[in-house]
Design a protein around this motif. Structure first.
Motif, PDB file in Angstrom:
ATOM      1  N   GLY A  83      -7.020 -11.709   2.360  1.00 25.18           N
ATOM      2  CA  GLY A  83      -7.460 -10.306   2.274  1.00 25.18           C
ATOM      3  C   GLY A  83      -6.726  -9.571   1.158  1.00 25.18           C
ATOM      4  N   HIS A  84      -5.400  -9.772   1.081  1.00 21.37           N
ATOM      5  CA  HIS A  84      -4.616  -9.135   0.004  1.00 21.37           C
ATOM      6  C   HIS A  84      -5.104  -9.642  -1.359  1.00 21.37           C
ATOM      7  CE1 HIS A  84      -1.505  -8.933   3.344  1.00 21.37           C
ATOM      8  NE2 HIS A  84      -1.437  -7.696   2.896  1.00 21.37           N
ATOM      9  N   LEU A  85      -5.366 -10.954  -1.414  1.00 20.55           N
ATOM     10  CA  LEU A  85      -5.790 -11.542  -2.702  1.00 20.55           C
ATOM     11  C   LEU A  85      -7.167 -11.002  -3.097  1.00 20.55           C
ATOM     12  CD1 LEU A  85      -4.555 -15.187  -2.000  1.00 20.55           C
ATOM     13  CD2 LEU A  85      -3.495 -13.488  -3.527  1.00 20.55           C
ATOM     14  N   ALA A  86      -8.023 -10.769  -2.087  1.00 15.43           N
ATOM     15  CA  ALA A  86      -9.364 -10.233  -2.381  1.00 15.43           C
ATOM     16  C   ALA A  86      -9.254  -8.804  -2.904  1.00 15.43           C
ATOM     17  CB  ALA A  86     -10.232 -10.272  -1.118  1.00 15.43           C
ATOM     18  N   VAL A  87      -8.309  -8.028  -2.358  1.00 14.02           N
ATOM     19  CA  VAL A  87      -8.114  -6.646  -2.847  1.00 14.02           C
ATOM     20  C   VAL A  87      -7.699  -6.690  -4.316  1.00 14.02           C
ATOM     21  CG1 VAL A  87      -6.677  -4.557  -2.646  1.00 14.02           C
ATOM     22  CG2 VAL A  87      -7.592  -5.659  -0.581  1.00 14.02           C
ATOM     23  N   ASP A 106       5.415  -5.441   1.146  1.00  8.49           N
ATOM     24  CA  ASP A 106       5.094  -5.503  -0.293  1.00  8.49           C
ATOM     25  C   ASP A 106       4.055  -6.599  -0.558  1.00  8.49           C
ATOM     26  OD1 ASP A 106       6.658  -7.707   0.227  1.00  8.49           O
ATOM     27  OD2 ASP A 106       7.892  -7.526  -1.572  1.00  8.49           O
ATOM     28  N   LEU A 107       3.213  -6.867   0.459  1.00  6.56           N
ATOM     29  CA  LEU A 107       2.248  -7.974   0.310  1.00  6.56           C
ATOM     30  C   LEU A 107       1.122  -7.630  -0.675  1.00  6.56           C
ATOM     31  CD1 LEU A 107       2.182  -9.227   4.009  1.00  6.56           C
ATOM     32  CD2 LEU A 107       3.362 -10.232   2.054  1.00  6.56           C
ATOM     33  N   HIS A 108       0.722  -6.357  -0.751  1.00  9.48           N
ATOM     34  CA  HIS A 108      -0.270  -6.011  -1.789  1.00  9.48           C
ATOM     35  C   HIS A 108       0.310  -6.314  -3.181  1.00  9.48           C
ATOM     36  CE1 HIS A 108      -3.595  -4.199   0.367  1.00  9.48           C
ATOM     37  NE2 HIS A 108      -2.853  -3.306   0.979  1.00  9.48           N
ATOM     38  N   GLY A 112      -0.771  -9.241  -6.227  1.00 11.39           N
ATOM     39  CA  GLY A 112      -1.207  -8.902  -7.580  1.00 11.39           C
ATOM     40  C   GLY A 112      -1.740  -7.489  -7.729  1.00 11.39           C
ATOM     41  N   SER A 113      -1.741  -6.712  -6.653  1.00  9.67           N
ATOM     42  CA  SER A 113      -2.178  -5.311  -6.803  1.00  9.67           C
ATOM     43  C   SER A 113      -1.181  -4.598  -7.695  1.00  9.67           C
ATOM     44  CB  SER A 113      -2.273  -4.614  -5.434  1.00  9.67           C
ATOM     45  OG  SER A 113      -3.422  -5.075  -4.752  1.00  9.67           O
ATOM     46  N   ARG A 114      -1.682  -3.814  -8.648  1.00 11.82           N
ATOM     47  CA  ARG A 114      -0.808  -3.261  -9.678  1.00 11.82           C
ATOM     48  C   ARG A 114       0.118  -2.182  -9.130  1.00 11.82           C
ATOM     49  NH1 ARG A 114      -5.599  -3.731 -12.079  1.00 11.82           N
ATOM     50  NH2 ARG A 114      -6.129  -1.569 -11.694  1.00 11.82           N
ATOM     51  N   ALA A 115      -0.445  -1.156  -8.501  1.00 12.00           N
ATOM     52  CA  ALA A 115       0.421  -0.015  -8.113  1.00 12.00           C
ATOM     53  C   ALA A 115      -0.109   0.629  -6.834  1.00 12.00           C
ATOM     54  CB  ALA A 115       0.447   1.011  -9.237  1.00 12.00           C
ATOM     55  N   PRO A 116       0.025  -0.071  -5.713  1.00 12.00           N
ATOM     56  CA  PRO A 116      -0.476   0.530  -4.474  1.00 12.00           C
ATOM     57  C   PRO A 116       0.263   1.839  -4.174  1.00 12.00           C
ATOM     58  CG  PRO A 116       0.351  -1.707  -4.084  1.00 12.00           C
ATOM     59  CD  PRO A 116       0.708  -1.346  -5.478  1.00 12.00           C
ATOM     60  N   ILE A 117      -0.459   2.815  -3.640  1.00 14.75           N
ATOM     61  CA  ILE A 117       0.173   4.075  -3.225  1.00 14.75           C
ATOM     62  C   ILE A 117       0.687   3.870  -1.803  1.00 14.75           C
ATOM     63  CG2 ILE A 117      -0.264   6.515  -2.663  1.00 14.75           C
ATOM     64  CD1 ILE A 117      -2.469   6.503  -4.812  1.00 14.75           C
ATOM     65  N   HIS A 118       2.009   3.985  -1.614  1.00 20.17           N
ATOM     66  CA  HIS A 118       2.594   3.783  -0.279  1.00 20.17           C
ATOM     67  C   HIS A 118       2.759   5.133   0.405  1.00 20.17           C
ATOM     68  CE1 HIS A 118       3.781  -0.536  -0.052  1.00 20.17           C
ATOM     69  NE2 HIS A 118       3.751  -0.467  -1.358  1.00 20.17           N
ATOM     70  N   LEU A 119       1.838   5.446   1.314  1.00 23.30           N
ATOM     71  CA  LEU A 119       1.917   6.753   1.993  1.00 23.30           C
ATOM     72  C   LEU A 119       3.117   6.829   2.930  1.00 23.30           C
ATOM     73  CD1 LEU A 119      -1.793   7.468   3.024  1.00 23.30           C
ATOM     74  CD2 LEU A 119      -0.497   8.456   1.105  1.00 23.30           C
ATOM     75  N   HIS A 120       3.567   5.686   3.432  1.00 19.39           N
ATOM     76  CA  HIS A 120       4.668   5.699   4.402  1.00 19.39           C
ATOM     77  C   HIS A 120       5.911   5.023   3.863  1.00 19.39           C
ATOM     78  CE1 HIS A 120       1.414   6.125   7.703  1.00 19.39           C
ATOM     79  NE2 HIS A 120       1.685   7.253   7.104  1.00 19.39           N
ATOM     80  N   GLY A 121       6.012   4.942   2.542  1.00 20.92           N
ATOM     81  CA  GLY A 121       7.210   4.372   1.945  1.00 20.92           C
ATOM     82  C   GLY A 121       7.178   2.862   1.946  1.00 20.92           C
TER      83      GLY A 121
END
Ligand code: NAD
Ligand code: APR
Length: 282
Positions: A83-87, A106-108, A112-121
């Protein structure tokens, strides 16, 4: 075969701006427990009020820091799931894709996700209790690239098993939090606790992305914690197509155009494949 009804597949294929909004269910198939699932939810085993609140940390910093060290170790042992890889693949296919996550792992990033927005840190960005502005990260945990370089005395020498078993989470152990070498204040987990406000810049960026997107995928969240749970509603009000991926019904069912009763690792690769085939036909 597309898991989406034809109309939705077409709308997803045409999307220029996508938001992928994720919760704990995104990491469930990586073996990271969710918060509220019956069998595995973290809160089912631990008393949230004892662990994920500023009061708990003030009352017993070793217990809370120990629990987060246990969670950090669990995440380090975990691997991003399909699922993370598909994102990450969706981000490659549709450049204006924004990942907004409630997760503190930090799995996103590792998928390989570039810059996920972490709403909860994040588990990997501890900060000083003294000053929220200056991160007191930890240099020696090189295993997570999302850890910043910083410096603090690592007082968590190999901790002895805690004496009072009843007072600690089963898998956890009491570990004294480190002190920041810059300001001497205690270092605390860099996550948003119950009762705390979300990081303003992250929430503003998430609302902006949700307002502008054509499609919002909400994946693996129970949609019960605010203000994060507002994000899919912001997208729906702004006219986006909202697609939910969750094996269970949630309060977000009412705002979704499409409800895919499935898991992140089971469904998201099929959505990425839909986008891939549209890209190839273009
Ligand atoms: P809370 O009770 O402090 O409420 C959060 C805010 O959302 C409040 O300002 C509340 O007024 C607002 N709100 C409540 N219902 C709303 C609605 N229907 N529409 C819009 N806004 C609404 O939240 P909490 O459950 O105590 O937790 C605070 C934060 O801490 C949450 O974001 C939660 O996700 C986070 N948290 C993080 C962890 C972690 O380990 N990362 C653990 C627990 C909680
Ligand atoms: N794939 C997709 N969804 C899944 C999977 C899976 N493999 N496994 C479980 N789920 C779904 C569950 O059905 C549930 O709806 O993921 C959701 C997990 O919900 P929670 O445990 O409540 O996690 P989350 O929604 O992220 O919690 C929000 O509350 O405790 C605070 O700050 C914490 O970020 C957290 C926030």
């Amino acid at each position: 075969e597309s898991v989406l009804p034809a109309g939705a597949a077409e709308l997803l294929g045409q999307a220029r701006r996508i938001v992928v909004f994720t919760g704990a269910g995104m990491s469930a198939e990586s073996g990271v427990p969710t918060f509220r699932d019956d069998l595995t939810g973290l809160w089912a085993q631990f008393d949230a009020e004892r662990l994920a609140t500023p009061e708990a940390f003030a009352a017993d910093p070793d217990l809370v820091w120990g629990w987060y060290e246990w969670r950090r170790a669990r995440v380090r042992q975990a691997q991003p799931n399909p699922g993370h890889l598909a994102v990450a693949a969706i981000e490659e296919l549709v450049p204006e894709t924004v990942v907004v996550t409630q997760n503190v792992d930090d799995l996103h990033e590792r998928a390989g996700s570039r810059a996920p927005i972490h709403l909860h840190g994040s588990l990997f960005a501890p900060r000083c209790v003294g000053d929220a502005a200056h991160p007191a990260a930890f240099p020696d945990v090189a295993t997570s690239q999302s850890a910043e370089s910083g410096e603090w005395q690592d007082q968590s020498a190999e901790p002895e098993k805690a004496t009072d078993k009843s007072a600690e989470p089963d898998e956890g152990r009491r570990i004294a939090p480190p002190c920041c070498t810059r300001c001497g204040a205690l270092v605390r987990p860099g996550v948003v606790w119950f009762g705390e406000a979300l990081p303003e810049a992250a929430l503003a960026a998430a609302v902006e992305a949700a307002t502008a997107c054509d499609v919002l995928l909400t994946v693996g969240t129970s949609g019960v914690v605010y203000p994060a749970a507002e994000i899919p509603r912001v997208a729906a009000r702004a006219g986006a197509v909202v697609i939910q991926v969750n094996p269970e019904p949630t309060p977000l069912d009412g705002v979704c155009d499409v409800n895919l009763r499935g898991t992140a690792a089971g469904v998201l690769p099929a959505l990425a494949a839909t986008l891939q085939s549209v890209a190839e036909e273009a």
